[in-house]
Structures are given as structure tokens and as C-alpha cells.
Design an enzyme around this catalytic site. Structure first.
Site, PDB file in Angstrom:
ATOM      1  N   GLY A 114       0.931  -1.409   0.097  1.00  0.00           N
ATOM      2  CA  GLY A 114       0.050  -0.014  -0.005  1.00  0.00           C
ATOM      3  C   GLY A 114       0.973   1.116  -0.041  1.00  0.00           C
ATOM      4  O   GLY A 114       1.975   1.283   0.743  1.00  0.00           O
ATOM      5  N   VAL A 156      18.042   8.568  -3.372  1.00  0.00           N
ATOM      6  CA  VAL A 156      18.673   9.118  -4.470  1.00  0.00           C
ATOM      7  C   VAL A 156      19.594  10.170  -4.429  1.00  0.00           C
ATOM      8  O   VAL A 156      20.892   9.979  -4.554  1.00  0.00           O
ATOM      9  CB  VAL A 156      17.893   9.476  -5.548  1.00  0.00           C
ATOM     10  CG1 VAL A 156      18.336  10.356  -6.662  1.00  0.00           C
ATOM     11  CG2 VAL A 156      16.560   8.558  -5.966  1.00  0.00           C
ATOM     12  N   GLY A 165       5.883  -2.159   3.548  1.00  0.00           N
ATOM     13  CA  GLY A 165       5.623  -2.827   4.974  1.00  0.00           C
ATOM     14  C   GLY A 165       5.899  -4.307   5.219  1.00  0.00           C
ATOM     15  O   GLY A 165       6.719  -4.812   4.486  1.00  0.00           O
ATOM     16  N   ASP A 190       0.042   1.495   8.494  1.00  0.00           N
ATOM     17  CA  ASP A 190      -0.625   0.678   9.569  1.00  0.00           C
ATOM     18  C   ASP A 190       0.086   0.768  10.961  1.00  0.00           C
ATOM     19  O   ASP A 190      -0.366   0.357  11.942  1.00  0.00           O
ATOM     20  CB  ASP A 190      -0.718  -0.813   9.248  1.00  0.00           C
ATOM     21  CG  ASP A 190      -1.633  -0.894   7.893  1.00  0.00           C
ATOM     22  OD1 ASP A 190      -2.512  -0.109   7.634  1.00  0.00           O
ATOM     23  OD2 ASP A 190      -1.514  -2.033   7.332  1.00  0.00           O
ATOM     24  N   ARG A 231     -23.947  10.359  31.590  1.00  0.00           N
ATOM     25  CA  ARG A 231     -22.997  11.289  32.105  1.00  0.00           C
ATOM     26  C   ARG A 231     -23.123  12.781  31.653  1.00  0.00           C
ATOM     27  O   ARG A 231     -22.336  13.754  31.733  1.00  0.00           O
ATOM     28  CB  ARG A 231     -21.419  11.018  31.925  1.00  0.00           C
ATOM     29  CG  ARG A 231     -21.094   9.407  32.661  1.00  0.00           C
ATOM     30  CD  ARG A 231     -19.770   9.589  32.531  1.00  0.00           C
ATOM     31  NE  ARG A 231     -18.886   9.593  31.430  1.00  0.00           N
ATOM     32  CZ  ARG A 231     -18.773   8.522  30.692  1.00  0.00           C
ATOM     33  NH1 ARG A 231     -19.197   7.525  31.215  1.00  0.00           N
ATOM     34  NH2 ARG A 231     -18.105   8.592  29.634  1.00  0.00           N
ATOM     35  N   ARG A 262     -24.742   7.753  12.854  1.00  0.00           N
ATOM     36  CA  ARG A 262     -24.246   7.402  11.590  1.00  0.00           C
ATOM     37  C   ARG A 262     -22.855   6.809  11.373  1.00  0.00           C
ATOM     38  O   ARG A 262     -22.110   6.838  12.359  1.00  0.00           O
ATOM     39  CB  ARG A 262     -24.270   8.952  10.741  1.00  0.00           C
ATOM     40  CG  ARG A 262     -25.816   9.616  11.046  1.00  0.00           C
ATOM     41  CD  ARG A 262     -26.507   9.051   9.856  1.00  0.00           C
ATOM     42  NE  ARG A 262     -27.692   9.517   9.743  1.00  0.00           N
ATOM     43  CZ  ARG A 262     -28.907   9.558  10.355  1.00  0.00           C
ATOM     44  NH1 ARG A 262     -28.966   8.621  11.666  1.00  0.00           N
ATOM     45  NH2 ARG A 262     -30.098  10.217  10.399  1.00  0.00           N
TER      46      ARG A 262
HETATM   47  O1  F6P Z   1      -1.484  -1.766   4.451  1.00  0.00           O
HETATM   48  C1  F6P Z   1      -1.827  -0.560   4.381  1.00  0.00           C
HETATM   49  C2  F6P Z   1      -3.386  -0.603   3.999  1.00  0.00           C
HETATM   50  O2  F6P Z   1      -3.712   0.427   3.695  1.00  0.00           O
HETATM   51  C3  F6P Z   1      -4.173  -1.432   5.073  1.00  0.00           C
HETATM   52  O3  F6P Z   1      -4.422  -0.615   6.217  1.00  0.00           O
HETATM   53  C4  F6P Z   1      -5.445  -1.856   4.363  1.00  0.00           C
HETATM   54  O4  F6P Z   1      -6.140  -2.882   5.142  1.00  0.00           O
HETATM   55  C5  F6P Z   1      -4.975  -2.255   2.945  1.00  0.00           C
HETATM   56  O5  F6P Z   1      -3.578  -1.707   3.002  1.00  0.00           O
HETATM   57  C6  F6P Z   1      -5.607  -2.041   1.841  1.00  0.00           C
HETATM   58  O6  F6P Z   1      -5.057  -2.437   0.791  1.00  0.00           O
HETATM   59  P1  F6P Z   1      -5.473  -2.343  -0.586  1.00  0.00           P
HETATM   60  O7  F6P Z   1      -5.187  -0.897  -1.151  1.00  0.00           O
HETATM   61  O8  F6P Z   1      -4.747  -3.305  -1.517  1.00  0.00           O
HETATM   62  O9  F6P Z   1      -7.133  -2.320  -1.048  1.00  0.00           O
END
Ligand code: F6P
Length: 323
Positions: free
Chosen positions: A11, A24, A102, A127, A211, A247
Site C-alpha cells: 500500500g 537517490v 510494510g 498501519d 453522564r 451514523r
Molecule cells: O497496509 C496498508 C493498507 O492501507 C491497510 O490499512 C489496508 O487494509 C490495505 O492496505 C488495503 O489494501 P488495498 O489498497 O490493496 O486495498
């Protein structure tokens, strides 16, 4: 070592461009040539690489995403795919590789390192679930997007006396949700590491109403079993106990597309530069991260496939701040 290659994988994360730029420019400062691999491991197997000099990485520091493109590759998980990648690197005269990504991406870098090719990883995912670093590139930006969304939702929640359930990304980690929940002043946070049952959420929202609270925010990480829409519909069925009508807002990929924060630009710059230092020192199979505010190197064996735990003290802080 005369020429290195760099790729971004998995990602995309705000700050990846800062890391590419740093790799670079630090490499150029040592007289090294750099190739940018397009679209992650897929580009490594397809042999799509472009030369990158200092000017090619101008103007990207403040841009989200990755100028090289990214992908998740199934084919690279197989030895045939990795052998093709190594053949392409040899044909191009590449001596070492930097992988910005990652957990899954660093499993790929370890596989290449174990086949004898010099590779270092740079910790990057929104993440923040990677061991071997206190924080990953992109996390701060993603948290800021979530907090901005929560702030906006609070405005309308207050006007209507409503509750909102906000779902954040994070795969199976609750880090982003928890930090955004604390920074955004959420009433409740439900994350995979400590998931709240729907019954608990109904009881806690009801108690908040008792509360004197007249609007409420529940932050939910996408990795929980009872997702935002499930929570909202369960609460709707128990409206008399909850007090608020709810919501739902699912943030999804909006969290990945932001302009990188200053913190992520700094982190990308430090870790990118650190990756070249690691290669110059002859290191391979290590993850470049940040530990106690210093660039650190961790054996990827200690990182791959493992999950970082969230700090129990932060969970407790989130609860206390919601009183
Ligand atoms: O690992 C980064 C992340 O954005 C996660 O938070 C999410 O579950 C996943 O990638 C989504 O992956 P994709 O972009 O392949 O849908």
C-alpha cells in the site's frame, strides 16, 4: 557498489516519495547511480526501471503516493518470480536493492537477501504494525487524516445530538484507530487488540449519555470482527439504551492519499538516507527504522510475519480521556 535500485511495494504511504528522494540524493552524494523500479516487485520481474538522478526526484517531497508506483505481487512469492527479478537486476548491473514498504514487502526483501542479493528494507506503511521501528512512514499522515475527519464529524454530531461510528484502515492493527481516537477525543475505540462487543458499546454509549454527553464518537479499526456498520445497526436496535442515533463514516483509502505531514517527510528523509548508509556499511537483510528517535537496523528475520503490539497504556488513556 556502483549502482543500486529502489522500489516501493504494498500500500502506498505518504512520505514514500521523501524516502525515494533521500535514497537517490544520498546515493548520488556517494557517487552511486540509482534505478527506480516501477510498480514494486511486479516491475522488478517485468524489468521496468528508470534512471533516477537528483533532478528526477525534484518536487516530490510534498507529494503523497509514490512516484514509482506500487503493487502487491502474488508471483513474487514464488521462487521463479524472484529468480526472474534477480536476472533482471544482474542484466542491469544493479549491485543492491532498497525496498520501501510494510510487512509483506519486507518478507519479499528477506527472500531476495536469502538468495544472496544485497537488500535493505525501509519501514513504510500507514498501519505502523512493523516490528523493528517505533513508527513507519505514512502513519502520522494517516492519523492526521482520521483526526481531521473526526473533528468535522464532531461538528455535525454536536449540531444533531448524534453519534458517529468512524472506521479507519489499519489491516489487522488497531494503532491508527487508537491514536486517532485519543487525538480526536473519541468516546470509544474498538480495535482488534481489544475489541469491544456490541453489547459493551451499547452499555458504554448509554453510560456516556447518562453522564451528560449529547454527542459521541466511536472509532473502529477495520480489523475488528464487529465492523462499523454492524455496530451502528446493533445500536439502532437498542436505541433506548444508547441515547444517540448513529451514523457511519468509513474512511478507507482517503487515509492513504494525503499530503505527507512534516513528520512523515522527515521520517522518509532519515530512513531513506539511512538505507544507503546501511548498504555502504555492507549490511543486507535488515530493516531501516526509527528506534528512540535514532535510525536503527533490525534483522528482517525478527520482523517478517510478526505483529507489533499496541501499548496497553494508550488503551487505558483512551478510556480515561472519554470520561
Ligand atoms: O497496509 C496498508 C493498507 O492501507 C491497510 O490499512 C489496508 O487494509 C490495505 O492496505 C488495503 O489494501 P488495498 O489498497 O490493496 O486495498
Amino acid at each position: 557498489m556502483k549502482q543500486i535500485a529502489v522500489l516501493t511495494s504494498g500500500g502506498d504511504a505518504p512520505g514514500m516519495n521523501a524516502a525515494i528522494r533521500a535514497i537517490v540524493r544520498r546515493a548520488v552524494s556517494e557517487g552511486l547511480r540509482v534505478l527506480g523500479v516501477q510498480n514494486g516487485y511486479a516491475g522488478l520481474m517485468a524489468n521496468t526501471m528508470i534512471p533516477l538522478g537528483s533532478r528526477e526526484v525534484s518536487g516530490i517531497l510534498q507529494r503523497g503516493g509514490t512516484m514509482l508506483g506500487s503493487a502487491r505481487s502474488e508471483e513474487f512469492k514464488f521462487v521463479e518470480g524472484r529468480q526472474r527479478a534477480l536476472a533482471n537486476l544482474a542484466e542491469r548491473g544493479v549491485d543492491a536493492l532498497v525496498v520501501i514498504g510494510g510487512n509483506g514487502s519486507q518478507t519479499g526483501s528477506l527472500a531476495l537477501a536469502e538468495m544472496g542479493f544485497p537488500v535493505v528494507g525501509v519501514a513504510s506503511t500507514i498501519d505502523n504494525d512493523l516490528l523493528g521501528t517505533d513508527v513507519t512512514i505514512g502513519t502520522d499522515s494517516a492519523i492526521n487524516v482520521a483526526v481531521e475527519a473526526i473533528d468535522r464529524l464532531k461538528v455535525t454530531a454536536e449540531s444533531h445530538g448524534r453519534g458517529f461510528v468512524v472506521e479507519t484502515m489499519g489491516r489487522d492493527s488497531g494503532y491508527v484507530a487508537l491514536m486517532a481516537g485519543i487525538a480526536g477525543g473519541a468516546e470509544l475505540v474498538s480495535i482488534p487488540e481489544q475489541e469491544l462487543s456490541p453489547e459493551q458499546i451499547v452499555a458504554d454509549l448509554g453510560a456516556a449519555f447518562e453522564r451528560g454527553k449529547r454527542h459521541a464518537l466511536v472509532v473502529v479499526a477495520e480489523g475488528v470482527r464487529c465492523r462499523a456498520t454492524d455496530i451502528a445497526s446493533y445500536c439502532e436496535q437498542h436505541h433506548s439504551q444508547v441515547g444517540f442515533s448513529l451514523r457511519v463514516t468509513i474512511l478507507g483509502h482517503v487515509q492513504r492519499g494525503s499530503v505527507p505531514t512534516a513528520a512523515d517527510r522527515l521520517l522518509g528523509s532519515r530512513l531513506g538516507s539511512g538505507a544507503i548508509d546501511a548498504l555502504l556499511a555492507g549490511r543486507s537483510g535488515v530493516l531501516v527504522g526509527l528506534t528512540n528517535d535514532a535510525v536503527s537496523l533490525t534483522d528482517i528475520h525478527e520482523v517478517g510475519g510478526k505483529k507489533k503490539q499496541v501499548d496497553a497504556g494508550l488503551l487505558s488513556l483512551a478510556r480515561t480521556m472519554a470520561l
